[in-house]
Design an enzyme around this catalytic site. Structure first.
Site, PDB file in Angstrom:
ATOM      1  N   HIS A 166      48.435  45.766  48.663  1.00  0.00           N
ATOM      2  CA  HIS A 166      48.043  47.144  48.362  1.00  0.00           C
ATOM      3  C   HIS A 166      47.543  47.782  49.655  1.00  0.00           C
ATOM      4  CE1 HIS A 166      46.357  50.621  46.407  1.00  0.00           C
ATOM      5  NE2 HIS A 166      45.166  50.355  46.926  1.00  0.00           N
ATOM      6  N   GLY A 181      41.958  48.948  51.980  1.00  0.00           N
ATOM      7  CA  GLY A 181      40.680  49.434  51.481  1.00  0.00           C
ATOM      8  C   GLY A 181      40.792  49.833  50.027  1.00  0.00           C
ATOM      9  N   SER A 183      40.814  51.983  46.457  1.00  0.00           N
ATOM     10  CA  SER A 183      41.485  53.224  46.060  1.00  0.00           C
ATOM     11  C   SER A 183      40.573  54.413  46.324  1.00  0.00           C
ATOM     12  CB  SER A 183      41.863  53.167  44.578  1.00  0.00           C
ATOM     13  OG  SER A 183      42.794  52.135  44.347  1.00  0.00           O
ATOM     14  N   ILE A 185      39.808  55.820  49.069  1.00  0.00           N
ATOM     15  CA  ILE A 185      39.043  55.795  50.317  1.00  0.00           C
ATOM     16  C   ILE A 185      39.648  56.737  51.358  1.00  0.00           C
ATOM     17  CG2 ILE A 185      40.311  53.922  51.436  1.00  0.00           C
ATOM     18  CD1 ILE A 185      36.493  54.338  51.448  1.00  0.00           C
ATOM     19  N   GLY A 186      40.937  57.123  51.170  1.00  0.00           N
ATOM     20  CA  GLY A 186      41.568  58.066  52.082  1.00  0.00           C
ATOM     21  C   GLY A 186      42.719  57.504  52.889  1.00  0.00           C
ATOM     22  N   LYS A 187      43.307  56.397  52.439  1.00  0.00           N
ATOM     23  CA  LYS A 187      44.405  55.774  53.194  1.00  0.00           C
ATOM     24  C   LYS A 187      45.622  56.699  53.283  1.00  0.00           C
ATOM     25  CE  LYS A 187      44.612  52.191  50.456  1.00  0.00           C
ATOM     26  NZ  LYS A 187      43.497  52.512  49.541  1.00  0.00           N
ATOM     27  N   SER A 188      46.013  57.264  52.158  1.00  0.00           N
ATOM     28  CA  SER A 188      47.210  58.113  52.150  1.00  0.00           C
ATOM     29  C   SER A 188      46.982  59.389  52.943  1.00  0.00           C
ATOM     30  CB  SER A 188      47.602  58.448  50.705  1.00  0.00           C
ATOM     31  OG  SER A 188      47.934  57.274  49.986  1.00  0.00           O
ATOM     32  N   ASP A 205      50.960  52.592  49.104  1.00  0.00           N
ATOM     33  CA  ASP A 205      50.513  51.949  47.872  1.00  0.00           C
ATOM     34  C   ASP A 205      50.948  50.480  47.792  1.00  0.00           C
ATOM     35  OD1 ASP A 205      49.059  51.915  45.474  1.00  0.00           O
ATOM     36  OD2 ASP A 205      50.914  52.133  44.330  1.00  0.00           O
ATOM     37  N   GLU A 230      51.612  59.432  48.021  1.00  0.00           N
ATOM     38  CA  GLU A 230      50.786  60.114  47.017  1.00  0.00           C
ATOM     39  C   GLU A 230      49.514  60.633  47.674  1.00  0.00           C
ATOM     40  OE1 GLU A 230      47.956  59.239  43.138  1.00  0.00           O
ATOM     41  OE2 GLU A 230      49.125  57.620  44.040  1.00  0.00           O
ATOM     42  N   ARG A 271      29.662  47.340  66.847  1.00  0.00           N
ATOM     43  CA  ARG A 271      29.516  48.463  67.768  1.00  0.00           C
ATOM     44  C   ARG A 271      29.965  48.107  69.187  1.00  0.00           C
ATOM     45  NH1 ARG A 271      23.620  50.980  67.143  1.00  0.00           N
ATOM     46  NH2 ARG A 271      24.622  52.490  68.540  1.00  0.00           N
TER      47      ARG A 271
END
Length: 339
Positions: A166, A181, A183, A185-188, A205, A230, A271
């Site tokens: 995924h 990550g 669903s 979270i902003g991948k697409s 996806d 999507e 960091r």
């Protein structure tokens, strides 16, 4: 921080039948069934090919029934030295091992010295043993070396270990970046922004991953989802139609995994860049970065810089290690001057 591991779905071990092999358009050499039609549904499970010379003298150690057996000029010339009764016995003993397939290649001595059919016709016991055991006996129009190379290339593709992950796969500066990550979270959205910046989209996806020797993982899109992305609020987008063929790739090697997580003040993130994290995909360790997401962070720029930094690391330049090496040298040098 959500530490949920990305979902992976193992795919059953790949295999193919001899019937499928003979009808595969990607093989590149001509194969023709000579005998043993009853065994066309036997299963090929190994990508490696076996030469059966030692088996003809009774040494069966290492002979695997799920591997294709090759009879080239060496094996045929040995059979020609035997009388008919001895040939029949040795071939019966070999074919009794329920081999998935035996391929007889063309005489390697030259174009004009023998026809493609000469090899197996000169050994009628070979056809008889194949028919009696229901083992597919196949003739190749090419020499052994050409046939084996073509079979390896095809089987490496068709029988490669596979897994479904995924995530979202993009090509950034030639670096295959798998965005992972939870669903929403902003991948697409990151992938869409990267495409707008001129990078190339591979899969959204569901990422179909396959292993290729000597230790590479390639990803592609599921067939039904190919070229589609999507984005919440916009729905399903066709990246190829919107941005053209230069905005997509059919498959890409996965070079780095970027795990997007929700930022939390209670979590200490890397960091310094000295932490080496890896994710294991199909037994291959792939470098992994964990990047927290919060309002105001330009994630696409961060992903671009991560891809550039990966290129530098592959070229032997590790900025964080070099910096701390210089720092340590300066501190040690300063200490010696004080003394």
């Amino acid at each position: 921080m959500n530490e949920e591991a990305p979902r992976s779905v193992p795919v059953p071990r790949a295999s193919m039948t001899v019937r499928a092999l003979l009808g595969d358009p990607g093989l590149g050499v001509g194969l023709e069934l000579v005998a043993g039609e009853a065994g066309l549904d036997r299963i090929i499970e190994s990508t490696r090919i076996q030469k059966s010379g030692l088996a003809l003298v009774g040494h069966f150690h290492g002979i695997t029934s799920s591997r294709i057996q090759i009879f080239g000029q060496t094996e045929l010339s040995f059979l020609h030295t035997l009388d008919a009764e001895d040939r029949a016995r040795k071939l019966h003993d070999l074919f009794a091992r329920e081999l998935c397939c035996v391929i007889v290649t063309r005489d390697a001595r030259g174009e004009g010295e023998s026809s493609p059919e000469a090899g197996y016709r000169a050994v009628p016991e070979l056809v008889a043993a194949a028919e009696a055991s229901g083992t597919p006996l196949v003739r190749s129009a090419s020499r052994s070396s050409v046939t084996i190379t073509a079979l390896h290339a095809l089987l490496d593709d068709r029988l490669a270990p596979r897994v479904r992950l995924h995530g979202v796969l993009v090509d950034v500066f030639g670096v295959g970046v798998l965005l992972a990550g939870p669903s929403a979270i902003g991948k697409s959205e990151c992938a869409l922004d990267l495409v707008m910046r001129g990078h190339r989209f591979v899969a959204d996806d569901v990422v179909e991953c396959d292993y290729r020797p000597p230790g590479m993982i390639f990803g592609t899109s599921a067939l039904l989802l190919r070229h589609h992305l999507e984005v919440r609020g916009l729905g399903i987008l066709n990246v190829k139609d919107l941005f053209g063929v230069t905005a997509i790739r059919e498959r890409k090697r996965i070079d780095v995994v970027i795990k997007l997580v929700e930022w939390s003040k209670d979590v200490e993130y890397d960091r310094l860049g000295l932490e080496d994290r890896h994710r294991t995909i199909l037994g291959v360790k792939v470098r992994e970065l964990v990047i927290p997401v919060r309002p105001g962070r330009d994630m696409s720029t961060i992903i671009e810089v991560a891809a550039r930094n990966e290129l530098l690391k592959n070229a032997g330049h590790h900025a964080a290690k070099e910096f701390f090496g210089n720092l340590e040298g300066a501190l040690l040098g300063g200490g010696r001057r004080e003394r």
